[in-house]
Design an enzyme around this catalytic site. Structure first.
Site, PDB file in Angstrom:
ATOM      1  N   ASP A 288       5.840  -6.166   7.432  1.00 38.32           N
ATOM      2  CA  ASP A 288       5.971  -5.592   6.110  1.00 38.32           C
ATOM      3  C   ASP A 288       4.092  -6.310   6.155  1.00 38.32           C
ATOM      4  O   ASP A 288       3.206  -6.639   5.983  1.00 38.32           O
ATOM      5  CB  ASP A 288       7.076  -6.820   5.180  1.00 38.32           C
ATOM      6  CG  ASP A 288       7.248  -5.657   3.958  1.00 38.32           C
ATOM      7  OD1 ASP A 288       8.185  -6.020   3.522  1.00 38.32           O
ATOM      8  OD2 ASP A 288       6.320  -4.557   3.633  1.00 38.32           O
TER       9      ASP A 288
HETATM   10  C1  GLC Z   1       6.337  -4.259   0.000  1.00 41.94           C
HETATM   11  C2  GLC Z   1       7.649  -3.967   0.725  1.00 41.94           C
HETATM   12  C3  GLC Z   1       8.445  -2.953   1.568  1.00 41.94           C
HETATM   13  C4  GLC Z   1       7.427  -1.325   1.513  1.00 41.94           C
HETATM   14  C5  GLC Z   1       6.111  -2.669   2.265  1.00 41.94           C
HETATM   15  C6  GLC Z   1       4.822  -0.828   1.690  1.00 41.94           C
HETATM   16  O1  GLC Z   1       6.509  -5.920   0.349  1.00 41.94           O
HETATM   17  O2  GLC Z   1       9.111  -5.322   1.127  1.00 41.94           O
HETATM   18  O3  GLC Z   1       9.866  -2.741   1.586  1.00 41.94           O
HETATM   19  O4  GLC Z   1       7.973  -0.278   2.350  1.00 41.94           O
HETATM   20  O5  GLC Z   1       5.678  -3.499   1.062  1.00 41.94           O
HETATM   21  O6  GLC Z   1       4.708  -0.472   0.287  1.00 41.94           O
END
Ligand code: GLC
Length: 750
Positions: A288
């Site tokens: 993430d």
């Molecule tokens: C965010 C979220 C994740 C998302 C990623 C890209 O922090 O936790 O669910 O897909 O970043 O945007």
């Protein structure tokens, strides 16, 4: 009543046929041969670059903004970009990349297409309330079609985190509290996003997230600590993830949280152990957003270089935005802290995904402006969004059949969300239009009620803020009406990521406004737009009807209007328990019995029981609960046998009758209780459900089939087995179902 099941199925067939007809590219060479050959030419730097993802300017979904990502692309340092959309912009970035890529390795474009790309569907928690797997697959299929037609290759969805804590803002993105329902939804959504062939021009890579157990954050506070037994992890939180592997998901995303002291991003046991080795997952794993860097703050890595080594060693293949792999991996390799084989494995997994999309064949194959224009907001997609929004509606209360409304009634529509076109599409709404495109409740009502003398529309209050002067105008109109409909809830930014709440009442002075409306002595209908279960005890006692509409998406206003006026008969069922108070949390249906179970109410005398002295143990509305404009009765529950063995099945039949005055849909639910186990077992668990359409007066026999496989759990030795003994089954309209029968599982009699 209009039924849309047929429509949804027909549309699904049309879409899948159309997708298959479109350009499925012939493969240039067998994938393995192509990738092996390409990797044989790549330098270490070029391999590491494939493990690097940066975010395009503008949209950021974490603490760091858009990096100088174009410079990095020009240097050949990037394998993937997130948050770049549209055929023109992604073509532009792809060209910069290919012009600077010695081996012409295409960029992979990822984006959060969670419940729609432009055509926005109900938030996933709302869509799950439909209990309609075909609908879930169809909305994902449409989201993929619009995204792929707009230059996006990869969506960071489905989010499959089981959660039992409505304080957590991200309950809106998932399928709620139940492992069985969540697993079915996860499987359907992956099939929708990916279709049967990733090279189809209307499919995208899916990404199962957030691996794992992110929904169990302590106190519902986002990113907070998770600690649980391996048994609970494997039995409750992991099955939806496994279901997506069974569905062929192409990618995974690790979660921000730690589990038992080990951050998922550096968790060897979880990623390399369970996901890649035990489950045989051969796609790639992205972190993430800056998840690697955050292992320093976790206190798990001494610095970012160390964090990168821990991540790669754990099985991470791509670094989202953190820049750690780019900055340190080559040095770590030289120091022997990571191996070339680890880098090669990660690189191969990513190149294989790009190959499967047909990007080596034609890096611009998803960049067709005509296709983008022809695909986005297609009428059939908007029709599907309306149909699925209708299916997501949950009727929580309807005293004296105040609903459905009648066209001849004078209705005062009030509330801060009554004409809202911004919040109605919910959080994580990708490129959904928030100013004017979505259908507000007011617009939906005006389409249905031509006689404008029958309706008035006043906000009355804001969702937040205390401006009371608005209230008077609303009260004046409400005074003249036959019925009052209040459209209230949460702002979309009060749900989703980094939006945990300690108080899950209706925000602001909405409840105060409801109390003023009630004083007028007319029926008051509360329509809710929210991204989580709310505490509605006062509302449940004082409102005449309550309709849970979630954030119903682009066509939400039409769906709410059609439901209020009975064109749609609500058949949704809660995918998550609604507590009486925050003090009860976590409260969920498949809890353990304890040694001192308590089934009374707060006034009963029993003392030494597992209970509260100031509240019932029962929730306000249980998992699986939802009313209809009609009524259903259950009778004649029968089993084909009272004895199950490991090689036989039992057929469970029940008669369901529509005993009311409207055609309707009922979700018939099957729960099973394992009376005794080598470890304690939940008081019941969902093991089957059947959406059943019944015309008024009609009776149908609904049939389930169970086997020993359905009874397995992690026993005292952590073996996933079914144990012989007594079982009870419950069949009914929600998780409080009382119609029951019993059977035995006999292992020996094979
Ligand atoms: C965010 C979220 C994740 C998302 C990623 C890209 O922090 O936790 O669910 O897909 O970043 O945007």
């Amino acid at each position: 009543m209009k039924f849309t099941t047929t429509f949804v199925c027909l549309l699904a067939c049309t879409l899948s046929l159309k997708a298959q007809k479109q350009g499925t590219t012939k493969k240039i060479k067998p994938r393995n041969e192509f990738v092996t050959n390409l990797m044989g030419q790549m330098t270490v730097d070029e391999k590491i670059a494939q493990l690097v993802q940066f975010t395009a300017d503008g949209t950021v979904t974490g603490p760091k903004g858009g990096n100088n990502f174009i410079d990095e692309i020009k240097k050949g340092n990037v394998g993937s970009i997130l948050n770049a959309t549209g055929v023109d912009y992604t073509r532009q970035l792809q060209k910069i990349n290919l012009d600077n890529s010695r081996l012409k390795i295409p960029l992979l474009f990822g984006y959060d297409v969670i419940h729609g790309y432009k055509t926005i569907f109900p938030i996933n928690l709302g869509e799950t309330a439909s209990w309609d797997l075909e609908a879930a697959k169809l909305s994902a299929q449409i989201a993929a079609a619009e995204a792929a037609a707009s230059g996006v290759h990869w969506t960071f969805a489905p989010m499959v985190d089981i959660t039992r804590d409505p304080r957590w803002g991200r309950v809106s993105e998932g399928a709620g509290e139940d492992t069985y329902l969540g697993s079915k939804m996860a499987y359907a959504r992956v099939k929708g996003f990916q279709g049967n062939n990733l090279a189809d021009l209307y499919t995208v890579l899916a990404c199962t997230k957030h691996f794992a157990a992110y929904g169990a954050a302590e106190a519902g506070r986002d990113y907070n600590t998770v600690d649980m037994s391996e048994r609970v992890l494997r039995e409750t939180y992991l099955p939806p993830f496994k279901a997506t592997v069974d569905a062929g998901v192409a990618t995974f995303m690790t979660s921000f949280n730690e589990i038992g002291g080990v951050p998922s991003t550096g968790n060897k046991f979880l990623v390399n152990g369970i996901l890649k080795k035990e489950w045989g997952f051969n796609g790639f794993v992205v972190t993430d957003y800056t998840g690697i860097n955050e292992m320093v703050a976790h206190g798990f890595a001494k610095d970012e270089k160390h964090a990168g080594e821990l991540a790669l060693t754990a099985g991470i293949d791509m670094d989202m935005v953190g820049g750690v792999f780019l900055k340190y991996l080559k040095q770590s390799l030289a120091e022997g802290k990571v191996t070339q084989a680890q880098i090669d494995d990660a690189c191969r997994r990513i190149l294989e995904a790009k190959f499967d999309l047909g990007l080596f064949e034609d890096p611009y194959r998803y960049n067709d402006a005509k296709r983008e224009k022809a695909t986005v907001y297609k009428k059939e997609y908007l029709d599907a969004a309306l149909s699925i929004a209708n299916k997501s509606m949950v009727l929580l209360k309807n005293s004296n059949n105040v609903l459905p409304l009648r066209k001849e009634q004078k209705v005062a529509f009030v509330g801060p969300l009554v004409s809202d076109e911004f919040n109605i599409i919910g959080s994580w709404a990708a490129l959904g239009d928030r100013n004017g495109y979505a259908v507000s409740v007011q617009e939906g009502i005006n389409k249905l009620i031509a006689d404008k003398s029958k309706t008035t529309f006043d906000k009355g209050v804001e969702v937040l803020g205390t401006k009371k002067e608005l209230m008077q105008a609303a009260l004046d109109n409400a005074r003249k009406a036959d019925v009052i409909v209040a459209v209230m809830g949460e702002l979309e930014n009060m749900t989703g990521e980094a939006a945990s709440r300690t108080n899950i009442d209706l925000p602001g002075i909405q409840k105060e406004f409801l109390a003023e409306l009630k004083k007028l002595g007319k029926p008051v209908v509360l329509v809710l737009m929210n991204g989580r279960p709310l505490t509605l005890t006062w509302e449940s006692e004082n409102m005449d009807a309550i309709l849970e509409a979630w954030y119903p998406g682009t066509m939400g206003g039409d769906a709410i209007a059609q439901t209020l006026y009975g064109i749609n008969n609500p058949g949704g069922k809660l995918p998550m328990t609604f507590p009486r108070s925050v003090g009860q949390i976590p409260v969920y249906y498949n809890h353990k019995n304890t040694g001192r179970p308590y089934f009374g109410n707060k006034d009963s005398e029993q003392k030494y029981k597992s209970r509260y002295i100031d509240s019932d143990n029962s929730p306000l509305y249980p998992f699986g609960y939802g009313l209809s404009y009609t009524t259903f009765s259950y009778s004649n529950l029968r089993l084909s046998s009272k004895n199950l063995t490991v090689s036989t099945k039992i057929t469970i039949s029940v008669d369901v009758t529509n005993t009311g005055n409207y055609n309707g849909e009922e979700v018939v639910q099957l729960y099973i209780k394992d009376i005794t186990g080598s470890v304690t077992r939940p008081v019941r668990e969902l093991k089957g459900f059947e959406k059943t359409v019944l015309k008024k007066g009609e009776k149908k026999t609904v049939i389930f089939e169970i086997s020993a496989e359905d009874l397995k759990f992690y026993n005292i030795d952590m073996k996933y087995v079914a144990e012989p003994g007594d079982f009870e089954i419950f069949v009914g309209t929600n998780s409080d179902a009382s119609l029951s029968s019993q059977f035995q599982l006999n292992i020996k009699q094979d």
